[in-house]
Design an enzyme around this catalytic site. Sequence first.
Site, PDB file in Angstrom:
ATOM      1  N   CYS A   7       0.856  -1.194   0.000  1.00  0.00           N
ATOM      2  CA  CYS A   7       0.000   0.000   0.000  1.00  0.00           C
ATOM      3  C   CYS A   7       0.889   1.241   0.000  1.00  0.00           C
ATOM      4  CB  CYS A   7      -0.863   0.018   1.246  1.00  0.00           C
ATOM      5  SG  CYS A   7      -1.832  -1.469   1.469  1.00  0.00           S
ATOM      6  N   ARG A  32       1.971   1.917  -7.174  1.00  0.00           N
ATOM      7  CA  ARG A  32       1.876   0.701  -6.373  1.00  0.00           C
ATOM      8  C   ARG A  32       0.586  -0.065  -6.653  1.00  0.00           C
ATOM      9  NH1 ARG A  32       5.422   0.667  -2.523  1.00  0.00           N
ATOM     10  NH2 ARG A  32       6.398   2.568  -1.844  1.00  0.00           N
ATOM     11  N   TRP A  79      -4.487  -1.515  -0.951  1.00  0.00           N
ATOM     12  CA  TRP A  79      -4.743  -2.668  -1.835  1.00  0.00           C
ATOM     13  C   TRP A  79      -5.392  -3.719  -0.945  1.00  0.00           C
ATOM     14  CZ3 TRP A  79      -3.889  -3.407  -7.015  1.00  0.00           C
ATOM     15  CH2 TRP A  79      -4.047  -4.709  -7.485  1.00  0.00           C
ATOM     16  N   ASN A 105       0.550  -0.527   6.463  1.00  0.00           N
ATOM     17  CA  ASN A 105       0.918  -1.341   5.313  1.00  0.00           C
ATOM     18  C   ASN A 105       1.456  -2.659   5.868  1.00  0.00           C
ATOM     19  OD1 ASN A 105       1.863  -2.373   2.913  1.00  0.00           O
ATOM     20  ND2 ASN A 105       3.592  -0.959   2.739  1.00  0.00           N
ATOM     21  N   GLY A 106       0.960  -3.790   5.368  1.00  0.00           N
ATOM     22  CA  GLY A 106       1.425  -5.084   5.864  1.00  0.00           C
ATOM     23  C   GLY A 106       0.250  -5.933   6.304  1.00  0.00           C
ATOM     24  N   GLU A 486      11.353 -13.824 -20.219  1.00  0.00           N
ATOM     25  CA  GLU A 486      11.084 -12.487 -19.700  1.00  0.00           C
ATOM     26  C   GLU A 486      10.216 -11.689 -20.690  1.00  0.00           C
ATOM     27  OE1 GLU A 486      11.108 -10.968 -17.069  1.00  0.00           O
ATOM     28  OE2 GLU A 486      11.180  -8.848 -17.590  1.00  0.00           O
ATOM     29  N   LYS A 490       6.436 -10.022 -19.946  1.00  0.00           N
ATOM     30  CA  LYS A 490       6.053  -8.628 -20.226  1.00  0.00           C
ATOM     31  C   LYS A 490       4.728  -8.593 -20.987  1.00  0.00           C
ATOM     32  CE  LYS A 490       8.038  -7.098 -17.971  1.00  0.00           C
ATOM     33  NZ  LYS A 490       8.979  -7.722 -17.126  1.00  0.00           N
ATOM     34  N   GLU A 493       1.738  -9.556 -18.666  1.00  0.00           N
ATOM     35  CA  GLU A 493       1.340  -8.665 -17.575  1.00  0.00           C
ATOM     36  C   GLU A 493       0.875  -7.308 -18.065  1.00  0.00           C
ATOM     37  OE1 GLU A 493       4.371  -7.677 -14.655  1.00  0.00           O
ATOM     38  OE2 GLU A 493       5.936  -7.798 -16.147  1.00  0.00           O
ATOM     39  N   HIS A 509       7.623 -31.303 -29.488  1.00  0.00           N
ATOM     40  CA  HIS A 509       7.301 -32.277 -28.423  1.00  0.00           C
ATOM     41  C   HIS A 509       5.955 -31.953 -27.772  1.00  0.00           C
ATOM     42  CE1 HIS A 509      11.201 -34.103 -28.867  1.00  0.00           C
ATOM     43  NE2 HIS A 509      11.722 -32.887 -28.858  1.00  0.00           N
ATOM     44  N   LYS A 609       3.594  -3.054  -7.818  1.00  0.00           N
ATOM     45  CA  LYS A 609       5.049  -3.057  -7.957  1.00  0.00           C
ATOM     46  C   LYS A 609       5.770  -3.999  -6.996  1.00  0.00           C
ATOM     47  CE  LYS A 609       8.763  -1.682  -9.918  1.00  0.00           C
ATOM     48  NZ  LYS A 609       8.986  -2.343 -11.219  1.00  0.00           N
TER      49      LYS A 609
HETATM   50  O1  M6R Z   1      11.251  -6.442  -6.547  1.00  0.00           O
HETATM   51  P1  M6R Z   1      11.509  -7.832  -7.032  1.00  0.00           P
HETATM   52  O2  M6R Z   1      12.512  -7.856  -8.126  1.00  0.00           O
HETATM   53  O3  M6R Z   1      11.868  -8.782  -5.941  1.00  0.00           O
HETATM   54  O4  M6R Z   1      10.126  -8.295  -7.639  1.00  0.00           O
HETATM   55  C1  M6R Z   1       9.958  -9.576  -8.152  1.00  0.00           C
HETATM   56  C2  M6R Z   1       8.713  -9.673  -9.009  1.00  0.00           C
HETATM   57  O5  M6R Z   1       7.568  -9.404  -8.229  1.00  0.00           O
HETATM   58  C3  M6R Z   1       8.764  -8.704 -10.196  1.00  0.00           C
HETATM   59  O6  M6R Z   1       9.895  -8.909 -10.985  1.00  0.00           O
HETATM   60  C4  M6R Z   1       7.502  -8.877 -11.065  1.00  0.00           C
HETATM   61  O7  M6R Z   1       7.539 -10.131 -11.703  1.00  0.00           O
HETATM   62  C5  M6R Z   1       7.410  -7.756 -12.107  1.00  0.00           C
HETATM   63  N1  M6R Z   1       6.074  -7.257 -12.167  1.00  0.00           N
HETATM   64  C6  M6R Z   1       7.733  -8.186 -13.472  1.00  0.00           C
HETATM   65  O8  M6R Z   1       7.572  -7.184 -14.410  1.00  0.00           O
END
Ligand code: M6R
Length: 614
Positions: A7, A32, A79, A105-106, A486, A490, A493, A509, A609
């Site tokens: 949050c 966030r 959140w 937050n938490g 990777e 992208k 997401e 396969h 994030k």
């Molecule tokens: O802050 P971190 O690198 O530990 O975060 C890990 C993942 O949550 C982060 O890379 C997430 O997969 C991203 N949204 C990818 O774009």
Amino acid sequence: MCKQIMCGIAGYVGPRKAVDVVFDQLKRLEYRGYDSAGVAYLENGDINVLKRAGKLNELTGLMADGTPNVHLAIAHSRWATHGAPTDENAHPHFDQFEQISIIHNGIIENYLDLKAELAQQGSEFRSDTDTEVAAHVIGCEYTEGVALEEAVRRAVKRLRGAYALVVVSKREPEKIVCARNASPLVIGLGEGETMLASDIPALLPYTRSVIILEDDRIAVLLPEGVRVTNLDGQELPVTPLHIDWDVSAAEKGGYEHFMLKEIHEQPEVVRQCLAGRVDDKGRARLDNVFGQSVWNNTDRIVIVACGTSYHAGLMGKYLFEKLLRLPTDVFHASEFRYGDPVLSPNSLALFISQSGETADTLAALKLCQARRIRTLGIVNVIGSSIARECDRTIITQAGPEISVASTKAFTAQVIALVLLMLHVAQEKEMPGVRVEEITRDLLELPELAQRAMLAEGEIIRAAEKMRDAKLVFFLGRGADALVALEGALKLKEIAYVATQESPAGEMKHGPLALVEKGVFAVMGATESEMREKLASNIKEMQARGGQVLAITTEGDDLIPKIAEFVVRLPKSGSEFLNALLSIIPMQLLAYHLARLNGCEIDQPRNLAKSVTVE
Ligand code: M6R
């Protein structure tokens, strides 16, 4: 346990209009992701609370006629975790006596037990949140003659879980009290004003002088400064950090979205990540990383990370095994922590994280500490939990990454891994590793990354054709297959397009059965020795109605003849750096496809994030 996304927290005490400041700070934390927002401010000895489900403008709209002229306020963007995103569940929350108001937050893990105990004592709750329970616990402790700071100290001893708690009180209307355990909290020191936030960018327009509050600390904020104590009430010295990030680095800087800005920052990020880390003899110079005796005794590297950082970890494995012949395993942090991993005393655990706050990665780190395994971090955020907890840490120096989709952090993480690989080769005196050639290639990389941006035109053309794609494969071989993972993340997401990622050789396969008209493949083809095989994979796709966007390097005269869309990257002397560059067109593809389809790019649905609780 439920999953919680971080949050946003903001607080201000000083001469400015406090509500304006905390709204501005929350706005800077919007990346966030949140589903409700609220503010509490002190006015004529009363705490006024306004809160609303929805975006920040739902809340600011309640003050359309102007914000009050008050000098202390706290605000929160939530959140949902415990309880739906409603007005009632939004923060701030009052205690049972309406003496104090808190934001949090938490997750308070023992909140149900505490709630039952408090209910027996007569507490009535208006929300379903664990935060309101924490407010009531503080309320219980805030008896006649007890200062707010002490009440918070007593209360947090009763809480189990992760928290950044921020509290204001009618009885002590001139101060903000906060406490931290495992959820980030940063305090900013200005001239006659003090503020706090859950992340540094929110503070940058107001001050460069920040204190990163450590776990199990209580801080009292007054306009003239801050007092930090531990859970025993002892006052502790604080050393502010000077943050020299450019404010515009935390803002969009003319780009339509943070994600696009961060993609385009990558040439500079590579430069920053290398800054001071290659000496004039062409050797890698990583300070504060283990020396020869440790590396000579290390027989296995265990890399632990999540999401994009996990993909960077796969590149680490590729480098350590191929060039150092050092056995390396890569784990998803969420699996590692519960997987009872086999760890010998000569293993070295490497944690990769942009935020440095990812709960699963942090828990895995604690597991390794408990097993007395050496720990090394590759982290972007200075002062974050993982950066502080690891025995040694390499900071990636990529600057703040705001877009939820990680882009520049990935590139910086891989560069840091290359530097680490070179450092180990030097320490172990491995003449077989061409250190000087690789550092030369690294130093050329910013220029090559800049030229890779020229792919954007071809990528936009491909994105227009892929708008209605049923499925997009991400394929490659060797390091290209790793970067393809990777690239696929992208696209999923940001553009919400279904992807299937696999080494190209695996297609026949099974996955090939999915190929038909309307299916596309993004093919990483930067490795020259693999091109003939990849050409066959492209034909397999096309024979079934699929179309291919191939990412190759200048000088390739095979793949461009057959693929429908082609990006030619400038060629580096180190093939793994060509594969790394291929992430740029993949990031641009995700961005432009998302933009064409009207997706919310910087805050994709269901994601945020930092994932700071399991
Ligand atoms: O802050 P971190 O690198 O530990 O975060 C890990 C993942 O949550 C982060 O890379 C997430 O997969 C991203 N949204 C990818 O774009």
